[in-house]
Design a protein around this motif. Structure first.
Motif, short mmCIF file in Angstrom:
data_model
loop_
_atom_site.label_atom_id
_atom_site.label_comp_id
_atom_site.label_asym_id
_atom_site.label_seq_id
_atom_site.Cartn_x
_atom_site.Cartn_y
_atom_site.Cartn_z
N SER A 1 0.81 -1.22 0.00
CA SER A 1 0.00 0.00 0.00
C SER A 1 0.85 1.27 0.00
O SER A 1 0.32 2.36 -0.15
CB SER A 1 -0.93 0.00 1.22
N SER B 1 2.85 4.06 -1.49
CA SER B 1 2.79 4.54 -2.87
C SER B 1 4.15 4.47 -3.55
O SER B 1 5.19 4.78 -2.95
CB SER B 1 2.24 5.97 -2.90
N ASP C 1 5.25 6.29 -5.85
CA ASP C 1 5.79 7.65 -5.95
C ASP C 1 6.66 7.99 -4.76
O ASP C 1 7.76 8.53 -4.90
CB ASP C 1 4.62 8.67 -5.98
#
Lengths: 302, 233
Positions: free
Chosen positions: B105, B107, B109
């Motif tokens: 989970s 991210s 990024d």
């Protein structure tokens, strides 16, 4: 000196070639923009500078030093990096996000935080935001924090990967103007990636237009590219071919303003002409004559 | 009610024994699942192998496991460790999947950006991935905690004392009240564990209280000159 790419190639194990044979010199203390459609390898090229991606072949030199000989973690700490969607750490406050790299390199926390507050001023953020979490900021504010974080270790090089791609046009104009101001003040060697040619022309001292596979379509200053596009691809890409950049005076606006329209009749801007006479305009007024060639600028001036 | 009052000492002793079995199993299961879940989330092969093992473990009936563990581990049949090991295995069976989801989970990024800032892989794990996996890890350990507290009662069947003794006793003596008392005690204990865990979570993850802060909190945040370093990282 600056950053040099020598015959850089990147092929992935599955056989796709992201970059074929790329060579360029990026001068120090100015902004070079890589611009091209998605899939042209511009982000891959950017990430080769801080070894997020290692080239299959070829060399990248920073001030004459081959980056492949520098340990990636150490290299990244001396190069600022700003990305789309900010990439801020959601579990750290704004001030701690800005202080990230100094803290990693061993600067005492209180000292790094004090310096971070100064950087918030520098990028135009109110200090009252220092103790917020990134999730409590607007997109534009987050990008400003991202820029402040990129500058925190006072790097010589700043890499920016479509940093303003996800914010709305008005905020993007603000951020672009802010970056121009910052660049005038601090003069970092900045490599900026975008797919927006207006943004490239606004921010770039040197603009590199890329085709698929990292092939260079043209390198030059915005004025050179606009005045002498190397080929049809470039002419099309910058909008010259479609007549977007060919402006003619259409009608009188308010006062001395004359309305300019592109070749398809779309109103592109205003120019101040004493008495409504364009022939009285001094030639080359303004470094890039942006006020008549670039739509982006008008909003910034407003 | 009289029975409860006259047996409070005994109920309390069984509760303490119950905690002594359940708490280590939960904590060790969590500690073992975090690295396993991390590998499961990073490699597709490791992920499918670990999650399949977890699923198989979870299908083994509780009684079978508490009987088999002493044989496999070479422990005396009345050693409480048998129950702890069995509960630990069940905890892993659930928690590895949660931990894998938790690290998944985080991210991409943020992970990339952390790498680009110059976090080494180890720093990135401790300072970025682990804290950001926190909310899902917390959800996972809360499920494990409740299920372990309830499963512990099986230990009574193989002679390891805990609140489950109230059930076996009630059955042997045909005294249903005792079973009800046991049930309530188990529920209360599970609730206490859950409250403690979510309090710890809130303390460790102050950023996780929703993205928009309500007026009072916001005023407080702005009044703070610097944030007390509660995360300790």
């Amino acid at each position: 000196m600056g950053i040099e790419f020598h015959h850089v190639r990147k092929t992935y194990p599955d056989g796709t070639t992201a970059v074929e044979d790329f060579s360029i010199t990026i001068p120090s203390h100015s902004t070079t923009v890589f611009v091209g459609s998605s899939g042209c390898g511009k982000t891959t090229l950017l990430r080769m500078i801080n070894r997020m991606v290692d080239p299959t072949d070829g060399q990248i030199l920073i001030d004459g030093e081959d980056v492949s000989g520098i340990e990636p973690v150490a290299l990244r700490r001396r190069i600022g990096y700003v990305m789309q969607n900010s990439g801020l750490l959601p579990h750290r406050t704004v001030v701690d996000n800005v202080a990230t790299v100094p803290v990693l390199t061993g600067v005492p926390k209180t000292k790094a935080r004090t310096a971070a507050l100064g950087l918030l001023d520098r990028v135009g953020l109110d200090r009252s935001l220092a103790n917020r979490y990134p999730g409590q900021l607007s997109g534009g504010q987050q990008q400003r924090v991202g820029v402040a974080r990129g500058l925190a270790a006072d790097p010589n090089i700043l890499l920016m990967d479509e940093p303003f791609g996800a914010v709305d046009p008005i905020v993007r104009d603000e951020l672009q103007q802010e970056l121009l101001r910052l660049q005038r003040e601090i003069g970092k060697t900045t490599v900026f990636v975008t797919h927006d040619i207006d943004e490239a022309f606004l921010l770039g001292t040197q603009v590199v237009i890329l085709k698929r596979g990292g092939l260079i379509a043209q390198v030059g200053s915005p004025a050179e590219i606009l005045a002498h596009p190397a080929d049809d691809f470039v002419a099309d890409f910058v909008g010259a071919k479609r007549g977007k950049r060919r402006l003619t005076a259409e009608q009188q606006g308010q006062g001395d303003d004359v309305l300019l329209v592109d070749s398809s009749g779309y109103p592109a801007g205003l120019v101040a002409a004493p008495g409504g006479r364009l022939d009285l305009l001094p030639a080359g007024s303004g470094p890039k004559s942006r006020s008549i060639s670039n739509k982006t600028d008008q909003a910034g001036d407003a | 009610m009289d029975w409860v009052l006259s047996h409070l000492d005994e109920i309390w002793a069984l509760t303490v024994a119950h905690v002594g079995l359940a708490a280590p199993a939960i904590l060790l299961g969590f500690a073992a699942s975090v690295p396993l879940g991390y590998f499961a989330s990073r490699s597709r092969v490791a992920g499918s192998v670990l999650l399949t093992i977890g699923n198989i473990l979870y299908t083994i009936p509780g009684i079978a496991l508490v009987v088999l563990v002493p044989v496999a581990a070479g422990l005396a049949i009345l050693n409480p460790l048998n129950v702890v090991i069995a509960l630990f295995l069940y905890a892993i069976a659930i928690m590895v999947r949660s931990a894998s989801d938790a690290f998944g989970s985080v991210s991409a990024d943020v992970r990339q950006s952390a790498a680009a800032q110059g976090f080494s892989p180890v720093q990135r794990f401790w300072r970025v991935e682990l804290p950001l996996a926190g909310p899902v890890l917390l959800a996972g350990i809360r499920v494990v905690s409740v299920s372990t507290v309830s499963l512990t009662t099986v230990g009574a069947l193989v002679g390891i004392p805990n609140l489950g003794n109230l059930f076996t006793d009630a059955f042997q003596r045909q005294f249903p009240l005792e079973a009800v008392v046991g049930l309530v005690a188990v529920l209360l204990l599970a609730a206490v564990f859950d409250v403690v865990l979510s309090a710890i979570g809130r303390l460790l993850m102050p950023w996780n209280r929703g993205t928009s802060v309500r007026g009072r909190d916001r005023a407080r945040l702005e009044a703070l000159p610097t944030r007390p370093n509660v995360t300790g990282v």
